[in-house]
Design a protein around this motif. Sequence first.
Motif, short mmCIF file in Angstrom:
data_model
loop_
_atom_site.label_atom_id
_atom_site.label_comp_id
_atom_site.label_asym_id
_atom_site.label_seq_id
_atom_site.Cartn_x
_atom_site.Cartn_y
_atom_site.Cartn_z
N CYS A 1 -25.58 25.81 40.38
CA CYS A 1 -24.94 26.67 41.38
C CYS A 1 -24.06 27.72 40.70
N VAL A 2 -23.33 27.28 39.68
CA VAL A 2 -22.46 28.20 38.94
C VAL A 2 -23.29 29.31 38.30
N ILE A 3 -24.40 28.92 37.68
CA ILE A 3 -25.27 29.90 37.02
C ILE A 3 -25.82 30.88 38.07
N ALA A 4 -26.28 30.30 39.20
CA ALA A 4 -26.87 31.13 40.26
C ALA A 4 -25.85 32.10 40.84
N ALA A 5 -24.56 31.68 40.87
CA ALA A 5 -23.51 32.52 41.46
C ALA A 5 -22.98 33.56 40.48
#
Lengths: 222, 218
Positions: free
Chosen positions: B33-37
């Motif tokens: 999620c962090v990478i995607a955000a």
Amino acid sequence: MMNAPTDLSAHASGGVKRLDHALTLERIALSRGGHPLFAGISLSIVAGDIVWIGGDNGIGKSSLLRLMTGLSRADSGGICWRIAGADCPPHDLICYQGHQDAFKPNLTAVESLEFWAKILECTASIDALLKTVGLSVRANVPCGQLSAGQKRRLSLARLMLSQKPVWIMDEPTAAMDSEGVNLIHELIGGHVSRGGSAIIASHQAPRMNGLRTRQLILKATS
Amino acid sequence: MGALIKRDILLAWRSGGAWLLGVIFFVLFVTFCVIAAGGEGPQLEAFGPAYIWLALLFATLLSFGDIFSDDLNDGTLEQLVLTGLPPLAIALAKWAGFIVLTIGPVFVLLPIVGSMLGLSVSRIAGLALSAAFAAPALAAYGVMAGALMAKRGKGGFLIILISAPFLIPVLIFGLAAVDSYVRFGILAFEFRALAGLSLIAMAIGLPAAGAALTANIE
């Protein structure tokens, strides 16, 4: 390895409730998937009885045993469990050795019995039980590494641990060597001679020396 | 009942790390999620609690199918019932075991993951408290779904379908509780709602699990 008969009887029935008990089946009928397995079975088992249930594969031997344990219900008829003249729940009366051993591969034999001893609130000596069933040397071996016959012996130890008067055994000699078969028969004999009773489903009649064995042979319903 | 919980913990310890699957999933989900955000910034801080709550939910969902299937398949459940242990007590023991083995490790990681996402201390505290208030509900619905689907092995997709409707209110109030904690502390309405949801979940989920176990054994 064979243990002395005195040891066997002591561990097999030493803690059994010696009260009078009875397991009564009245006109039991059961069907599976619309196909009748059996009907009209009436049977009464009291202290000192050994009942052998025979019949072909798939005839309903295991299903009948499960009815006796109270784990499943009959289509019609009644089952009554009694101790000292009073009705009781099935778990007060019976202990069941089914097809499945209920032992975890990652627990050792001694850990498994310790677990069941706690559940059953029993303080019997686990070492003595393991010695009785010939598993002393495998006590600390994970159940996953025990052979099928050794697991069967271990489930026999749990049966003794339960201290219930009625042993219900489904194919107890399956996967057992001749020594194991003799051990089972001696343990059943000791249990029954001390006021217990046993119901055994198997393809071959048990060799109960000197003990009367009643037979119930299931046949296909037409 | 204590013996059953203790045995489950011992089995988990010897399972070769299988019990850590939920924790690994939790960490991986948040990481993705962090990478995607985009990796950092106010967006990450704003949505951090949502990522963590979703990760917690999915990590627990992943374990529902394992709660009863092994014990049913190897005959342990029927032997337990034959000892006179009520199915409700078995469900209760599994509920406690699930909190300890599945939610517990994730709960321990919450502050670490929260600080990695740049959340303030008060929001991390709100997150941890909301998870603690919701844990009984998550475990109760997990035990219920696990018992209903025990005969189908690991349960698969059906177990998610069964449990998802029950988990959505927990997610909604769990997320809302994080920000409410910053303003109103633990007396915020959302915490009372989560406590109520947990009580309802236990009142419904555990007896339902007990009944499902009885039906499965029969």
